[in-house]
Every structure is written in structure tokens, then in C-alpha cells.
Design an enzyme around this catalytic site. Structure first.
Site, PDB file in Angstrom:
ATOM      1  N   ASP A  24      25.191  94.552  31.636  1.00  0.00           N
ATOM      2  CA  ASP A  24      23.869  94.678  31.006  1.00  0.00           C
ATOM      3  C   ASP A  24      24.012  95.289  29.619  1.00  0.00           C
ATOM      4  O   ASP A  24      23.372  94.868  28.654  1.00  0.00           O
ATOM      5  CB  ASP A  24      22.937  95.562  31.856  1.00  0.00           C
ATOM      6  CG  ASP A  24      21.902  94.739  32.610  1.00  0.00           C
ATOM      7  OD1 ASP A  24      22.263  93.634  33.054  1.00  0.00           O
ATOM      8  OD2 ASP A  24      20.751  95.195  32.758  1.00  0.00           O
TER       9      ASP A  24
ATOM     10  N   ASP B  11      32.663 105.468  32.125  1.00  0.00           N
ATOM     11  CA  ASP B  11      31.765 106.118  31.149  1.00  0.00           C
ATOM     12  C   ASP B  11      32.299 105.931  29.730  1.00  0.00           C
ATOM     13  O   ASP B  11      31.552 105.611  28.798  1.00  0.00           O
ATOM     14  CB  ASP B  11      31.560 107.604  31.485  1.00  0.00           C
ATOM     15  CG  ASP B  11      32.863 108.354  31.732  1.00  0.00           C
ATOM     16  OD1 ASP B  11      33.930 107.712  31.871  1.00  0.00           O
ATOM     17  OD2 ASP B  11      32.815 109.598  31.790  1.00  0.00           O
TER      18      ASP B  11
HETATM   19  C1  IPM Z   1      22.488  91.159  38.337  1.00  0.00           C
HETATM   20  C2  IPM Z   1      21.252  91.796  38.889  1.00  0.00           C
HETATM   21  C3  IPM Z   1      21.392  91.874  40.401  1.00  0.00           C
HETATM   22  C4  IPM Z   1      22.566  92.780  40.712  1.00  0.00           C
HETATM   23  C5  IPM Z   1      20.133  92.318  41.143  1.00  0.00           C
HETATM   24  C6  IPM Z   1      18.949  91.438  40.803  1.00  0.00           C
HETATM   25  C7  IPM Z   1      20.358  92.394  42.617  1.00  0.00           C
HETATM   26  O1  IPM Z   1      21.049  93.035  38.306  1.00  0.00           O
HETATM   27  O2  IPM Z   1      22.761  89.995  38.682  1.00  0.00           O
HETATM   28  O3  IPM Z   1      23.167  91.806  37.539  1.00  0.00           O
HETATM   29  O4  IPM Z   1      22.431  94.009  40.700  1.00  0.00           O
HETATM   30  O5  IPM Z   1      23.637  92.252  40.987  1.00  0.00           O
HETATM   31 MG    MG Z   2      22.393  93.501  36.733  1.00  0.00          MG
END
Ligand code: IPM
Ligand code: MG
Length: 369
Positions: free
Chosen positions: A254, A226
Site C-alpha cells: 500500500d 519498519d
Molecule cells: C489487499 C487487501 C486485502 C488484504 C483485504 C481486502 C482483505 O488489503 O489485497 O491488500 O488485506 O489482503
Molecule cells: Mg491491502
């Protein structure tokens, strides 16, 4: 020229086929100028595979991937397949591919191109010059842990279960990748877990600390997940290599991918263990998804796919000069103001997916002349 290498291309779903078509122009340039000797074949994965074969990944496609020298995928998924049972969903094809190839270390760079610093949602001074590598464990944790499932209790209430589980060797092999990478970069590793709450996190921290004995030249810090999310927004330049488990690595990568402003710019590499003959399973893919909302419109950014090919040159084939050439071409194209809509700034006329591919090829030819 050494013997031909076999590359399996998986265009997949959504924008996948069109960015693959644009990227193939650059792959062709490297072959035509004898810089590479690659033989490309294509196969299906994800929703298109389900539509054709009734499964998101056939045994035949997985076998082809296992036999290839490297695999390059574009993207999978889309609303069309979201109501399918779990086992048939496009994402299961991707997870089965990762597992079947044994690619346990997922390298996700977050690199800010100078000319795009204004595209970041953060202030330019926070991200200018940023160069982070997130190493995400890819084959363990809650993604694959057992027991898992949804069950009905005697009182009729339902219960969903997933298991976060890591072993010593799973932690050490991915941490080793992080330390080795850090040695070639700024020699800093930040290991991320939640050892304050989770036993698997306590083990993670202990094992990474033990392994650090072999890498005393690399600085190691530990951080709770976190806090790491917060620090990535507050002061991202404190990081060099971040290593984390499958789920935290998914989230943090992400988050980090937004620092450069567009998901459309970021490649990734997933690597397995090298065998005694020196072969290493390798799977390359852009970080972005299949972007169904813009699929088929010719506006998707092919650069993440093109840069994923660059990572392949670098990591699978030790072709640093070719990879540097490609990176330079992409930088120059951006500097010249050639942008797809996702990265276009005010006053810049956005170009199409294919025109971006053409621009990279043209710049490659100019640089090589
Ligand atoms: C990623 C994606 C995948 C994951 C999904 C599409 C299964 O979010 O490659 O980060 O969670 O690994
Ligand atoms: Mg992902």
C-alpha cells in the site's frame, strides 16, 4: 491459434462493474484481432455474492475459478457490508478465493509512468523511473494462522488473538518466486521481516539466506520492515524486488502504491504452484479497492484493471508481445493527456471510465495498424 482459454471475470462491488465494462473493450479488441482466443464468463464475489447467495463466495464460483485458466477480479467490499459478521464480509470471499486457488505469491509492481511523475506526492526526482516489484506471501502469517479469535478470560476481560506462523516450505516457495523474478529484472532482492523481534522473522531470514545459495547471481539484502517503510519513502529507487510476509507485504505494498501517485494505475498478480501438466493457478486484480465513494459515477480509473489483464497475458499465457502492446497503448494514452479525474493535472479535462477504455482500444488499433 491455440485452443481457447477460459477466463473467469469477477466484477465484484463498488466501482468493479464499471471498470470491468471499460476493460472488457480492450479484452474484446485482442479477441477480435485474433491476438487472443479467450472465452470470458462472469461470476459473483464479495458483497454482491452475499446479497444474492448469502455468502461472499459460493462453492460454485470457487469451482469455476479453479477450473478457469486465469481469474480476473475487479474489487470487493463497501460500507453496506461492514457490519456483517466476519465470515460474511466481502473480504472473506477474497481470502477464501486466494486460499482455494492456492495462490501464495502476490506480485505487486510499483511502476512510475514518466508522464505521471508529477502525480506522486513525493518529489518527481525521487520517483522518476521507479520500477519496484513487491512479492507478498499471500496464504500464511497472521491472515490464516491458528489459534485466532476473541475470547473472554475468567476475570471477564476479553482477549483478541492472532498467530504469526511460517514454515520452511512456505518461506522458500515465495522467496523462490522473488529470486526468479529478480533474475529477469535488476537482480536484487530485499527480504523484509522483523527478525529483531519475531521468531518467525528469524526463520524467514534463515530460510531466504539458505535459498540464496541457488541464486548467487542475485544480490540479497535483508531489511527490517519498519526500516523498509522508511526507505521506500526516502530513496525508493534502491529497490528492485522486495519479498515479505502477508501482513508486512500488505502494508508495504500500500505504501509503495502511492509512489506513482494513484492507486488507480496499479495491477497485481497472484500465482500458485505449477502442476505436472504445466497449469498454474493465477488470480489477477487491481491493487485498489472498491472505492464506494465514487462508485456508479463513471469517473473511476479502469487502467489498473486493464493492466491486470496485461499481467495475465504476460504471466499466465506467455504473451509478452501482446502485453507490451497494451502497456505501450496505456502509456501513449496518458502521454496524450487523456486522464480520469484521479490522475488529471491542471488544465486537463478529465474523461470518464468508459472513455478511457475507448481511448486504450483506439490506441491499440493505431499501434497495430
Ligand atoms: C489487499 C487487501 C486485502 C488484504 C483485504 C481486502 C482483505 O488489503 O489485497 O491488500 O488485506 O489482503
Ligand atoms: Mg491491502
Amino acid at each position: 491459434m491455440t485452443s481457447a482459454k477460459n477466463i473467469l471475470l469477477l466484477p465484484g462491488d463498488g466501482i468493479g462493474p464499471e471498470i470491468t465494462a471499460a476493460a472488457r473493450k480492450t479484452f474484446a479488441w485482442f479477441n477480435d484481432t485474433k491476438r487472443t482466443n479467450f472465452v470470458f464468463t462472469e461470476d459473483l464475489i464479495g458483497g454482491v455474492s452475499y446479497d444474492t447467495h448469502g455468502t461472499p463466495l459460493t462453492d460454485a464460483a470457487l469451482k469455476r475459478a479453479q477450473e478457469a485458466d486465469a481469474v480476473l477480479m475487479a474489487s470487493v467490499g463497501g460500507p453496506k457490508w461492514e457490519t456483517l459478521p466476519f465470515k460474511d464480509r466481502p473480504e472473506r470471499g477474497l481470502l477464501a478465493m486466494r486460499k482455494g486457488l492456492g495462490v501464495f505469491a502476490n506480485l505487486r509492481p510499483a511502476l512510475v509512468f514518466d508522464v505521471l511523475a508529477n502525480a506522486s506526492p513525493l518529489k518527481p526526482e525521487i520517483v522518476q523511473g521507479l520500477d519496484i516489484m513487491i512479492v507478498r506471501e499471500l496464504l500464511g502469517g497472521v491472515y490464516f494462522g491458528e489459534p485466532r479469535g476473541i475470547e473472554t478470560l475468567p476475570n471477564g476481560e476479553r482477549r483478541g488473538i492472532n498467530t504469526q506462523v511460517y514454515t520452511t516450505s512456505e518461506i522458500q516457495r515465495v522467496a523462490r518466486v522473488a529470486f526468479e523474478l529478480a533474475r529477469k529484472r535488476s537482480k536484487k532482492v530485499c527480504s523484509v521481516e522483523k527478525a529483531n523481534v519475531m521468531e518467525s522473522g528469524v526463520l524467514w531470514r534463515e530460510e531466504v539466506t539458505k535459498l540464496h545459495d541457488e541464486y548467487k547471481d542475485v544480490e540479497l539484502v535483508h531489511m527490517y520492515a519498519d526500516n523498509c517503510a522508511m526507505q521506500l519513502v526516502r530513496y525508493p529507487k534502491q529497490f528492485d524486488v522486495i519479498v515479505s510476509d502477508n501482513l508486512f507485504g500488505d502494508l508495504l505494498s500500500d505504501l509503495a502504491s502511492m509512489l506513482p501517485g494513484s492507486l488507480g494505475m496499479l495491477p497485481s498478480a497472484s500465482l500458485g504452484a505449477r502442476d505436472s501438466s504445466g497449469r498454474q493457478p493465477a488470480f489477477y486484480e487491481p491493487i485498489h479497492g472498491s472505492a464506494p465513494d465514487i462508485a456508479g459515477k463513471g469517473v473511476a480509473n479502469p487502467l489498473a484493471m486493464i493492466l491486470s489483464y496485461g499481467m495475465m497475458l504476460r504471466y499466465s499465457f506467455d504473451m509478452a508481445a501482446n502485453a507490451d502492446l497494451l502497456d505501450a497503448a496505456v502509456k501513449n494514452v496518458l502521454r496524450a493527456g487523456i486522464r480520469t479525474p484521479d490522475i488529471a493535472e491542471k488544465g486537463q479535462n478529465p474523461v470518464s471510465t468508459q472513455a478511457m477504455g475507448d481511448a486504450v482500444v483506439k490506441e491499440l488499433a493505431r499501434l497495430a495498424a
